[in-house]
Design a protein around this motif. Structure first.
Motif, mmCIF file in Angstrom:
data_model
loop_
_atom_site.group_PDB
_atom_site.id
_atom_site.type_symbol
_atom_site.label_atom_id
_atom_site.label_comp_id
_atom_site.label_asym_id
_atom_site.label_seq_id
_atom_site.Cartn_x
_atom_site.Cartn_y
_atom_site.Cartn_z
ATOM 1 N N ALA A 57 0.682 -1.145 0.148
ATOM 2 C CA ALA A 57 0.011 0.089 0.011
ATOM 3 C C ALA A 57 0.704 1.242 0.055
ATOM 4 O O ALA A 57 0.335 2.365 -0.543
ATOM 5 C CB ALA A 57 -0.877 0.114 1.202
ATOM 6 N N GLU A 58 2.027 1.292 0.673
ATOM 7 C CA GLU A 58 2.657 2.364 1.084
ATOM 8 C C GLU A 58 3.321 2.928 -0.341
ATOM 9 O O GLU A 58 3.317 4.210 -0.479
ATOM 10 C CB GLU A 58 3.880 2.405 1.766
ATOM 11 N N GLY A 59 3.868 2.184 -1.286
ATOM 12 C CA GLY A 59 4.685 2.867 -2.376
ATOM 13 C C GLY A 59 5.953 3.150 -2.199
ATOM 14 O O GLY A 59 6.393 3.466 -1.085
ATOM 15 N N ASP A 60 7.109 2.920 -3.309
ATOM 16 C CA ASP A 60 8.123 3.282 -3.415
ATOM 17 C C ASP A 60 9.299 2.713 -2.472
ATOM 18 O O ASP A 60 10.087 3.519 -1.648
ATOM 19 C CB ASP A 60 8.183 4.934 -3.238
ATOM 20 N N ASN A 61 9.078 1.632 -1.906
ATOM 21 C CA ASN A 61 9.673 0.748 -1.005
ATOM 22 C C ASN A 61 10.915 0.310 -1.483
ATOM 23 O O ASN A 61 11.196 -0.720 -1.771
ATOM 24 C CB ASN A 61 8.946 -0.281 -0.531
ATOM 25 N N VAL A 62 11.994 1.295 -1.982
ATOM 26 C CA VAL A 62 12.988 1.007 -2.958
ATOM 27 C C VAL A 62 14.219 0.089 -2.439
ATOM 28 O O VAL A 62 14.940 -0.317 -3.220
ATOM 29 C CB VAL A 62 13.593 2.329 -3.483
ATOM 30 N N ASN A 63 14.293 0.131 -1.127
ATOM 31 C CA ASN A 63 15.340 -0.604 -0.447
ATOM 32 C C ASN A 63 14.944 -1.928 -0.113
ATOM 33 O O ASN A 63 15.628 -2.697 0.587
ATOM 34 C CB ASN A 63 15.880 0.185 0.776
#
Length: 449
Positions: free
Chosen positions: A57-63
């Motif tokens: 849901a959060e988005g942009d969990n790039v790590n």
């Protein structure tokens, strides 16, 4: 989520394509009647709510490991998560919508990859963000049930071998200690893991998913991820050696439970497991027993030593013959997630769990993927009616938390499945509360059916 087991079966999709054309409350003959017969009030303090997961849901969990695999070639993911449904920014609005319906509980996860993006380096900014989320619950009188891990781990953790690697459990416990010290006083309930038994549930016995656990495309994805990170041993979630992953998770749960309780002894800490209503057909009793011994019993045992409650997560049933998992009956109604529509499963799994573990039970996920909200309403009515029957039988059930609060990213299936009580236009991120949310909210406000 437990629903993944049925969605993974791509070869069945043509057979099961009748799906939503037959949707509506009429698909559940007697659903409202069943709920009414169950009847009565629920215990004071019963939790009524809905859930999300950080990465979904959060988005942009790039790590994270999931983000990395979504953008690896080849990838088992249909599409990348991207901005998801922007819950990281819009959490206050989403929690406000949940509260507006009358529900009293929000289940969500803290993203380890945000809190510890580099091994040994903890982000105060990320921890403070989750403090804001918890405060958003508190100011509305919403109980917060927090999962310390909902599948996703930091990329660095996966690149060292994930749960298969030596020291994995200790690293997880260290992260849990940091989070508990910063935020534990704001939590009402906590789970160490979400569905750590999922690989065993999906692939523990023969069935339509045979061969998907170790397919060439998955092996190539992991190999390329390992090369890209320079370690050659990328392992994440359901991608790796299941026996080694399970051993790491079991140890991780015990150490994490101890770490959290050391910081806040009074915080109820458990874990949630995926569990289907396993029904033996044509002499399949021995295979059912085998599946249960593989998929559920190790986690029941883990909770006996380190657990204050268990979260039950059920979506449908599985028919099991002596040869393994069977396809749904030809006359079954199939949802848009390619699952049999069978809300009665929840009552059965609660009863099975209560027979095998003497701990309080919370339904931490239960729901249906459909674009016909009348179908979702009927599903909720029948499932909650089943919970009421369990309570009348004296089973210690203390909450019903629906999956999911918002239509979101459904892992390798991308944005196709729709489990949410709230719809999202992903081009604008505009939310729309569905009628089913108010139906569940009305039940919550009445604390009864």
């Amino acid at each position: 989520m437990a629903h993944i087991k049925n969605e993974l079966n791509a070869p069945r999709r043509k057979l099961l394509g009748m799906g939503t054309a037959l949707a509506g409350a009429a698909l559940l003959p007697g659903a409202s009647l069943a709920a009414a017969k169950a009847g009565g009030s629920f215990p004071k303090g019963f939790l009524w709510g809905a859930a999300i997961a950080g990465h979904q849901a959060e988005g942009d969990n790039v790590n994270s490991d999931a983000w990395f695999l979504e953008n690896t070639t080849p990838s088992e993911f249909r599409e990348p998560s991207g901005s998801a449904v922007d819950h990281y920014r819009l959490y206050d609005q989403d929690i406000g919508m949940l509260a507006s319906t009358g529900m009293n509980t929000f289940r969500f996860s803290i993203e380890w990859a945000r809190v510890e993006p580099v091994e040994g380096m903890f982000s105060v900014a990320a921890l403070e963000h989750y403090r804001d989320v918890l405060q958003a619950c508190r100011k509305r009188g919403i109980k917060a049930m927090v999962s310390f891990n909902h599948f996703v781990t930091p990329r660095w953790f996966a690149a060292r071998g994930g749960w298969e690697a030596e020291g994995a459990a200790q690293l997880f416990a260290r992260y849990c200690d940091k989070v508990a010290r910063h935020l534990g006083h704001l939590m009402d309930y906590a789970t160490t893991f979400n569905e750590p038994n999922l690989p065993r549930l999906l692939f523990g016995i023969p069935g339509p998913l045979a061969g998907m656990a170790d397919n060439p495309r998955m092996r190539e994805m992991l190999a390329n991820a390992g090369k890209a990170t320079g370690t050659g041993k990328f392992s994440a979630w359901i991608f790796g050696d299941f026996a080694k992953i399970e051993a790491g998770l079991l140890q991780g749960h015990a150490l994490a439970y101890q770490a959290i309780k050391a910081v806040r002894p009074q915080l109820p800490v458990g874990l949630s497991i995926a569990i289907a209503d396993d029904q033996a057909v044509d002499g399949g009793e021995a295979m059912v027993a085998r599946k249960r011994a593989i998929a559920y019993e190790p986690w029941f045992k883990a909770l006996e030593g380190h657990g204050d409650f268990i979260g039950v997560q059920t979506y449908t049933r599985e028919l099991i013959g002596p040869d393994g998992v069977r396809k749904p009956p030809k006359d079954a109604v199939i949802t848009s997630a390619h699952m049999e529509l069978y809300p009665q499963a929840l009552e059965a799994t609660i009863r099975y769990t209560a027979q095998n573990l003497k701990l309080p039970i919370y339904v931490t996920e239960n729901g249906i993927s459909t674009n016909d909200d009348a179908q979702r309403i009927a599903y909720i009515q029948t499932a909650v009616g089943g919970v009421a029957k369990c309570l009348k039988s004296g089973i210690d059930v203390r909450g019903y938390i629906h999956w999911s609060l918002i239509d979101n990213f459904e892992w390798i299936f991308g944005y196709g499945p729709q489990f949410g009580l709230i719809g999202v236009d992903r081009s604008t991120m505009k939310r729309t509360i569905k009628p089913s949310a108010f139906v569940l909210g009305k039940i919550a406000k009445a604390n009864g059916v």
